[in-house]
Design an enzyme around this catalytic site. Structure first.
Site, PDB file in Angstrom:
ATOM      1  CG  ASN A 138       7.481   3.587   4.029  1.00 40.90           C
ATOM      2  OD1 ASN A 138       7.006   4.335   4.865  1.00 40.90           O
ATOM      3  ND2 ASN A 138       6.884   3.347   2.871  1.00 40.90           N
TER       4      ASN A 138
ATOM      5  CB  CYS B 139       4.528  10.957   1.875  1.00 40.44           C
ATOM      6  SG  CYS B 139       2.972  11.843   2.174  1.00 40.44           S
TER       7      CYS B 139
ATOM      8  CG  HIS C 152       8.950   7.975   5.507  1.00 43.52           C
ATOM      9  ND1 HIS C 152       8.504   8.270   4.241  1.00 43.52           N
ATOM     10  CD2 HIS C 152       7.928   7.316   6.099  1.00 43.52           C
ATOM     11  CE1 HIS C 152       7.276   7.820   4.072  1.00 43.52           C
ATOM     12  NE2 HIS C 152       6.904   7.239   5.200  1.00 43.52           N
TER      13      HIS C 152
ATOM     14  CG  HIS D 178       4.851   4.623   8.992  1.00 39.04           C
ATOM     15  ND1 HIS D 178       3.997   3.740   8.358  1.00 39.04           N
ATOM     16  CD2 HIS D 178       5.476   5.294   7.997  1.00 39.04           C
ATOM     17  CE1 HIS D 178       4.098   3.877   7.055  1.00 39.04           C
ATOM     18  NE2 HIS D 178       4.993   4.825   6.819  1.00 39.04           N
TER      19      HIS D 178
ATOM     20  NE  ARG E  37      -1.303   2.462   2.943  1.00 42.40           N
ATOM     21  CZ  ARG E  37      -0.822   3.593   3.480  1.00 42.40           C
ATOM     22  NH1 ARG E  37      -0.718   4.698   2.753  1.00 42.40           N
ATOM     23  NH2 ARG E  37      -0.404   3.601   4.731  1.00 42.40           N
ATOM     24  CG  ASP E  38       3.316   4.299   2.954  1.00 46.30           C
ATOM     25  OD1 ASP E  38       2.912   5.249   2.265  1.00 46.30           O
ATOM     26  OD2 ASP E  38       4.140   4.430   3.869  1.00 46.30           O
TER      27      ASP E  38
END
Length: 305
Positions: free
Chosen positions: A255, A246, A215, A213, A20-21
């Site tokens: 990430n 993002c 980065h 979470h 997803r991300d």
């Protein structure tokens, strides 16, 4: 060599966000059959949480416009959780129609990002989330709350820890079972992580409900993760091969790579259940489909492209 630190958790849950991300930030759209196979390969590595996709409007994230099709095609494996991101009630309707049992909502810790990402003020975002969370809970779904820009905002600069804590508290009171604190642009450092976690706990959110979470924009993701583990956090978001960023924050790079996280956890003697070789092979396979090397240092060190 494994050197166990007794002050760290015995076990960590890796919340895999690559499908997803990771893929939502690709410049090209990955075919749905490749996404389905990616999830199937990830399931074989021992990961137990695979965030599958998002029901965000295709105009905003065209890379995930095939969410419903993907959920029809993918082969679900018993014992694995497949959460999806939903932005609003329309997204929830689509998720319920697809038989989803676990959703996530995406809040902002800052005023500017709330307006840019959600078209709401910081306070108005909760009015949008309340019916989503309420309906989801009434249907027996679990709800995770993401909080973005917890450590820095490209428009507002540094973010006060108490501001993050207040957003998190409101989401937990609304019914979110877990909060994922996002370093969306990667500016956090270990001391800052400690301050944000302290503020959240002081604000009434137990450490057991917090996830992180990170980065790796400034190379701090693993250091920040270790700081969170020392604080008692036991759920860490990561993306296979370091995919992602993002789409609303241009300065954000990938990430934390799941392989890099697993290597560190292995060295610390922390159980996680993931087969590193299988994970590296999966990320190497995806890198081939994306046409570029994986940014994960562990993938590269172990022979991937």
């Amino acid at each position: 060599m494994v050197v166990r630190d007794p002050t760290l958790p015995d076990h960590v849950t890796i919340y895999e966000v690559g499908a997803r991300d990771g893929l939502q930030n690709e410049s090209t759209v990955v075919p749905v059959e490749v996404k389905a196979e990616f999830l199937q390969r990830l399931a074989r590595t021992g990961l137990r949480v695979l965030e599958a996709t998002s029901f965000v409007h295709p105009r905003w994230v065209p890379q995930l416009a095939d969410a419903a099709d993907l959920l029809r095609r993918m082969v679900r494996v018993d014992g694995i959780d497949y959460p999806v991101l939903v932005p609003n009630e329309r997204g929830l309707d689509r998720a319920l129609a697809a038989g989803v049992r676990h959703i996530a909502i995406f809040a902002s810790a800052t005023e500017t990002f709330a307006k840019r990402n959600l078209n709401r003020t910081l306070d108005e975002q909760f009015d949008m989330f309340a019916p989503v969370v309420g309906r989801a809970l009434a249907r027996g779904l679990r709800v995770r709350g993401y909080v973005s820009m917890c450590f820095g905002d490209p428009w507002e600069g540094a973010v006060a820890p108490h501001q993050v804590a207040e957003v998190g508290r409101r989401l937990v009171e609304m019914g979110c079972h877990q909060l994922s604190l996002g370093d969306t642009i990667g500016t956090g450092t270990p001391g800052h992580v400690n301050a944000v976690l302290d503020a959240c706990v002081a604000g009434g959110v137990p450490i057991r409900q917090l996830a992180v979470h990170f980065h790796d924009t400034y190379g701090q993701a693993l250091a920040n993760t270790l700081a969170a583990l020392r604080h008692g956090v036991t759920t860490v978001d990561a993306s296979a091969g370091g995919l992602g960023g993002c789409p609303y924050a241009e300065s954000a790079t990938g990430n934390l790579a799941t392989e890099d996280l697993v290597w560190m956890l292995d060295g610390l003697g922390i159980r996680h259940g993931v087969d590193l070789d299988a994970l590296v092979a999966t990320s190497t396979w995806m890198a081939h489909h994306l046409g570029r090397p994986s940014p994960s240092r562990v993938v590269r060190a172990l022979g991937g492209p």
